[in-house]
Design an enzyme around this catalytic site. Structure first.
Site, PDB file in Angstrom:
ATOM      1  N   HIS A   1      79.199  12.991  62.676  1.00 52.26           N
ATOM      2  CA  HIS A   1      80.391  12.507  63.400  1.00 52.26           C
ATOM      3  C   HIS A   1      81.411  11.907  62.423  1.00 52.26           C
ATOM      4  CE1 HIS A   1      81.858  10.865  67.531  1.00 52.26           C
ATOM      5  NE2 HIS A   1      82.882  11.136  66.739  1.00 52.26           N
TER       6      HIS A   1
ATOM      7  N   GLU B   1      73.583  10.636  69.620  1.00 49.84           N
ATOM      8  CA  GLU B   1      73.845  10.202  68.229  1.00 49.84           C
ATOM      9  C   GLU B   1      73.311   8.797  67.974  1.00 49.84           C
ATOM     10  OE1 GLU B   1      78.059  10.511  67.567  1.00 49.84           O
ATOM     11  OE2 GLU B   1      78.091  12.590  68.237  1.00 49.84           O
TER      12      GLU B   1
ATOM     13  N   ARG C   1      82.618  16.069  71.854  1.00 53.69           N
ATOM     14  CA  ARG C   1      81.560  15.101  72.134  1.00 53.69           C
ATOM     15  C   ARG C   1      80.277  15.896  72.372  1.00 53.69           C
ATOM     16  NH1 ARG C   1      84.203  11.778  70.171  1.00 53.69           N
ATOM     17  NH2 ARG C   1      85.049   9.846  71.039  1.00 53.69           N
TER      18      ARG C   1
ATOM     19  N   GLY D   1      95.024  19.946  73.417  1.00 51.31           N
ATOM     20  CA  GLY D   1      95.763  18.677  73.416  1.00 51.31           C
ATOM     21  C   GLY D   1      96.350  18.424  72.041  1.00 51.31           C
ATOM     22  N   ARG D   2      96.448  17.126  71.709  1.00 54.88           N
ATOM     23  CA  ARG D   2      97.060  16.747  70.426  1.00 54.88           C
ATOM     24  C   ARG D   2      96.305  17.375  69.256  1.00 54.88           C
ATOM     25  NH1 ARG D   2      97.112  11.298  73.512  1.00 54.88           N
ATOM     26  NH2 ARG D   2      94.904  11.833  73.449  1.00 54.88           N
ATOM     27  N   ILE D   3      94.972  17.245  69.256  1.00 57.39           N
ATOM     28  CA  ILE D   3      94.201  17.780  68.127  1.00 57.39           C
ATOM     29  C   ILE D   3      94.063  19.295  68.257  1.00 57.39           C
ATOM     30  CG2 ILE D   3      92.010  17.660  66.877  1.00 57.39           C
ATOM     31  CD1 ILE D   3      91.696  14.787  67.976  1.00 57.39           C
TER      32      ILE D   3
ATOM     33  N   ARG E   1      92.497  22.795  81.669  1.00 59.63           N
ATOM     34  CA  ARG E   1      92.646  22.911  83.126  1.00 59.63           C
ATOM     35  C   ARG E   1      94.026  23.432  83.510  1.00 59.63           C
ATOM     36  NH1 ARG E   1      90.648  16.915  84.058  1.00 59.63           N
ATOM     37  NH2 ARG E   1      92.104  16.793  82.318  1.00 59.63           N
TER      38      ARG E   1
ATOM     39  N   GLY F   1      84.588  13.471  61.793  1.00 60.44           N
ATOM     40  CA  GLY F   1      85.875  14.165  61.926  1.00 60.44           C
ATOM     41  C   GLY F   1      87.076  13.362  61.435  1.00 60.44           C
TER      42      GLY F   1
ATOM     43  N   ASP G   1      79.621  18.429  64.757  1.00 56.14           N
ATOM     44  CA  ASP G   1      79.921  17.095  64.234  1.00 56.14           C
ATOM     45  C   ASP G   1      79.462  16.021  65.206  1.00 56.14           C
ATOM     46  OD1 ASP G   1      81.148  15.247  62.387  1.00 56.14           O
ATOM     47  OD2 ASP G   1      82.816  15.024  63.802  1.00 56.14           O
TER      48      ASP G   1
HETATM   49  P1  NAP Z   1      94.090  15.150  74.333  1.00 55.73           P
HETATM   50  O1  NAP Z   1      95.401  15.230  73.649  1.00 55.73           O
HETATM   51  O2  NAP Z   1      93.956  14.314  75.551  1.00 55.73           O
HETATM   52  O3  NAP Z   1      93.647  16.657  74.688  1.00 55.73           O
HETATM   53  C1  NAP Z   1      92.575  16.966  75.507  1.00 55.73           C
HETATM   54  C2  NAP Z   1      92.647  18.432  75.908  1.00 55.73           C
HETATM   55  O4  NAP Z   1      91.483  18.740  76.652  1.00 55.73           O
HETATM   56  C3  NAP Z   1      93.836  18.773  76.774  1.00 55.73           C
HETATM   57  O5  NAP Z   1      94.312  20.052  76.419  1.00 55.73           O
HETATM   58  C4  NAP Z   1      93.266  18.804  78.179  1.00 55.73           C
HETATM   59  O6  NAP Z   1      94.054  19.671  78.980  1.00 55.73           O
HETATM   60  C5  NAP Z   1      91.869  19.348  77.891  1.00 55.73           C
HETATM   61  N1  NAP Z   1      90.896  18.974  78.913  1.00 55.73           N
HETATM   62  C6  NAP Z   1      90.636  17.750  79.411  1.00 55.73           C
HETATM   63  N2  NAP Z   1      89.686  17.799  80.336  1.00 55.73           N
HETATM   64  C7  NAP Z   1      89.332  19.098  80.450  1.00 55.73           C
HETATM   65  C8  NAP Z   1      88.397  19.788  81.268  1.00 55.73           C
HETATM   66  N3  NAP Z   1      87.639  19.145  82.182  1.00 55.73           N
HETATM   67  N4  NAP Z   1      88.288  21.127  81.107  1.00 55.73           N
HETATM   68  C9  NAP Z   1      89.037  21.775  80.210  1.00 55.73           C
HETATM   69  N5  NAP Z   1      89.949  21.169  79.410  1.00 55.73           N
HETATM   70  C10 NAP Z   1      90.092  19.847  79.535  1.00 55.73           C
HETATM   71  O7  NAP Z   1      92.951  14.648  73.354  1.00 55.73           O
HETATM   72  P2  NAP Z   1      92.890  14.761  71.760  1.00 55.73           P
HETATM   73  O8  NAP Z   1      93.624  13.627  71.155  1.00 55.73           O
HETATM   74  O9  NAP Z   1      93.257  16.151  71.349  1.00 55.73           O
HETATM   75  O10 NAP Z   1      91.310  14.510  71.527  1.00 55.73           O
HETATM   76  C11 NAP Z   1      90.370  15.340  72.162  1.00 55.73           C
HETATM   77  C12 NAP Z   1      88.960  14.807  72.007  1.00 55.73           C
HETATM   78  O11 NAP Z   1      88.479  15.094  70.700  1.00 55.73           O
HETATM   79  C13 NAP Z   1      88.761  13.301  72.126  1.00 55.73           C
HETATM   80  O12 NAP Z   1      88.734  12.876  73.475  1.00 55.73           O
HETATM   81  C14 NAP Z   1      87.425  13.095  71.430  1.00 55.73           C
HETATM   82  O13 NAP Z   1      86.364  13.221  72.355  1.00 55.73           O
HETATM   83  C15 NAP Z   1      87.375  14.244  70.423  1.00 55.73           C
HETATM   84  N6  NAP Z   1      87.502  13.754  69.026  1.00 55.73           N
HETATM   85  C16 NAP Z   1      86.441  13.869  68.173  1.00 55.73           C
HETATM   86  C17 NAP Z   1      86.567  13.432  66.867  1.00 55.73           C
HETATM   87  C18 NAP Z   1      85.443  13.545  65.886  1.00 55.73           C
HETATM   88  O14 NAP Z   1      85.340  12.720  64.990  1.00 55.73           O
HETATM   89  N7  NAP Z   1      84.600  14.561  65.986  1.00 55.73           N
HETATM   90  C19 NAP Z   1      87.749  12.852  66.417  1.00 55.73           C
HETATM   91  C20 NAP Z   1      88.799  12.741  67.316  1.00 55.73           C
HETATM   92  C21 NAP Z   1      88.673  13.203  68.620  1.00 55.73           C
HETATM   93  P3  NAP Z   1      94.075  19.593  80.583  1.00 55.73           P
HETATM   94  O15 NAP Z   1      94.323  18.159  80.945  1.00 55.73           O
HETATM   95  O16 NAP Z   1      95.166  20.533  80.981  1.00 55.73           O
HETATM   96  O17 NAP Z   1      92.737  20.083  81.035  1.00 55.73           O
HETATM   97  C1  8YV Z   2      85.687   8.209  65.642  1.00 52.53           C
HETATM   98  C2  8YV Z   2      86.260   9.962  67.420  1.00 52.53           C
HETATM   99  O1  8YV Z   2      84.759   8.537  64.680  1.00 52.53           O
HETATM  100  O2  8YV Z   2      88.501   9.363  67.781  1.00 52.53           O
HETATM  101  C3  8YV Z   2      87.458   9.773  68.286  1.00 52.53           C
HETATM  102  O3  8YV Z   2      87.359  10.079  69.485  1.00 52.53           O
HETATM  103  O4  8YV Z   2      85.289  10.506  67.844  1.00 52.53           O
HETATM  104  C4  8YV Z   2      86.283   9.525  66.022  1.00 52.53           C
HETATM  105  O5  8YV Z   2      87.559   9.548  65.473  1.00 52.53           O
HETATM  106  C5  8YV Z   2      84.980   7.342  66.595  1.00 52.53           C
HETATM  107  O6  8YV Z   2      85.620   7.139  67.774  1.00 52.53           O
HETATM  108  C6  8YV Z   2      84.723   5.996  65.911  1.00 52.53           C
HETATM  109  O7  8YV Z   2      83.546   5.466  66.286  1.00 52.53           O
END
Ligand code: NAP
Ligand code: 8YV
Length: 325
Positions: free
Chosen positions: A281, A263, A234, A155-157, A177, A283, A258
């Site tokens: 956590h 948590e 997650r 996705g975006r990240i 998917r 990121g 992370d």
């Molecule tokens: P996004 O743009 O919605 O991208 C999600 C990606 O996951 C898409 O490529 C989607 O493609 C795929 N996906 C969704 N459900 C799936 C499944 N069941 N099986 C396989 N692939 C699947 O989201 P994003 O902005 O990149 O963010 C992604 C996630 O990163 C967030 O939802 C959050 O949980 C996590 N995150 C963590 C931190 C941190 O601090 N550690 C920070 C920011 C985000 P398809 O729809 O084609 O499957």
């Molecule tokens: C944040 C994240 O730390 O954007 C997300 O999905 O996991 C992190 O950027 C969190 O959501 C803030 O509590």
């Protein structure tokens, strides 16, 4: 419709001071950290029309049911798996998140965690701090050279991560998917097929039921004894017990995490292991990016209560039109 009276909102988990100040200027803010969630719901439940949440305390169906005037839930974070979307959608409540403003930050961080895990940088730091360098050189580490990196979630990240890894001259492939057209990375229709072909797996998918324990014992075994797992998605995405066993038995080589299942509680087994890098956590946790995320929370609420709809609604609760007739 322009609001003339300040709306009551529930704030769950504090954000940066300037963000909180903006909320105070525009809304009657009831903070669960200060007054307690139950007390606020008991005293002000019928008045509360918005929620600003950090996502640590869940926005449950029960909470939504106890807020009959609720219109909007603004989540601080792009991942919104702590919100009961079905309950929100059923009532026509709009959920917003903070997409895009954190892509580069989280992608930079993911590369840092990947390299730290492979080159064992925290362990090397401890070697210096504890004086062990005086006795012996730090052991040679594994390498990124010759690896193939599989990204779960493009996705975006995920795209920002892939772009950065490509600059390190190692092949990148992905599983989601759906295959996306025009990407220069090979697509695998199943996670297992990808795990069999790579030795480095980065998870950056949403949490929730659809991805729960998607990385399990079988996937870890497929990664193999040279395998590295990086989880910035997650905690729920990984079967933590299976991961602990795989790290203890050297079914895989190492993990950089992370995020965790419960948590801020991190299993003692993970802490005891020398082949893990464990982070709290963080990121997106810079002043710059958390500021941008907080501003988007505020802007979504202001836009909503000004009658202009949400700025970044999540797809499960699309805005259907004017907030009120
Ligand atoms: P996004 O743009 O919605 O991208 C999600 C990606 O996951 C898409 O490529 C989607 O493609 C795929 N996906 C969704 N459900 C799936 C499944 N069941 N099986 C396989 N692939 C699947 O989201 P994003 O902005 O990149 O963010 C992604 C996630 O990163 C967030 O939802 C959050 O949980 C996590 N995150 C963590 C931190 C941190 O601090 N550690 C920070 C920011 C985000 P398809 O729809 O084609 O499957
Ligand atoms: C944040 C994240 O730390 O954007 C997300 O999905 O996991 C992190 O950027 C969190 O959501 C803030 O509590």
């Amino acid at each position: 419709m322009i609001e003339t009276e300040r709306a009551h909102i529930l704030s769950m988990g504090e954000m940066m001071p300037d963000v909180e100040e903006q909320l105070d200027r525009r809304f009657h803010v009831h903070r669960s950290a200060k007054s307690g969630l139950q007390q606020i719901v008991d005293a002000y439940g019928p008045l509360i029309r918005g929620i600003a949440t950090r996502g640590r305390e869940p926005t449950t169906a029960d909470l939504i049911a106890r807020l009959p005037a609720l219109e909007v839930v603004a989540n601080f974070g792009v991942g919104y798996d702590s919100i009961d979307l079905a309950a929100a959608a059923e009532r026509g409540i709009v959920v917003t998140n903070t997409p895009d403003v954190l892509n580069d930050e989280v992608a930079d961080f993911t590369l840092a965690l990947l390299l730290s895990t492979i080159r064992r940088l925290p362990q090397a730091d401890r070697h210096v701090r504890t004086g062990r360098w005086l006795e012996s050189a730090f052991p040679l580490s594994p390498t990124l050279r010759g690896r193939t990196v599989g990204i779960l979630g493009m996705g975006r990240i995920g795209k920002a991560v892939a772009q950065r890894i490509s600059a390190f001259d190692v092949p990148v492939v992905y599983h989601a998917r759906r295959e996306q057209e025009g990407l220069p990375y090979r697509y695998y229709p199943t996670l297992l097929a990808m795990a069999q072909e790579v030795d480095t797996l980065i998870a950056i998918v949403p949490g929730g039921a659809a991805t729960r324990h998607i990385i399990n014992a079988e996937i870890l075994s497929a990664l193999g004894p040279n395998g590295i797992l990086i989880n910035v998605a997650r905690g729920s995405v990984v079967d933590e017990s299976a991961l602990i066993a795989a790290l203890q038995n050297r079914t895989i080589l190492a993990a950089g995490l992370d995020v965790f299942a419960n948590e801020p509680h991190v299993p003692a087994e993970l802490i005891a292991l020398d082949n893990t890098v464990l982070l709290p956590h963080i990121g997106s946790a810079t002043h710059h990016t958390r500021g941008r995320m907080g501003q988007l929370v505020v802007d979504n609420l202001i836009s909503w209560f000004s009658g202009n709809g949400p700025i970044t609604p999540v797809p499960e609760t699309p805005w259907q039109g004017p907030s009120r007739p």
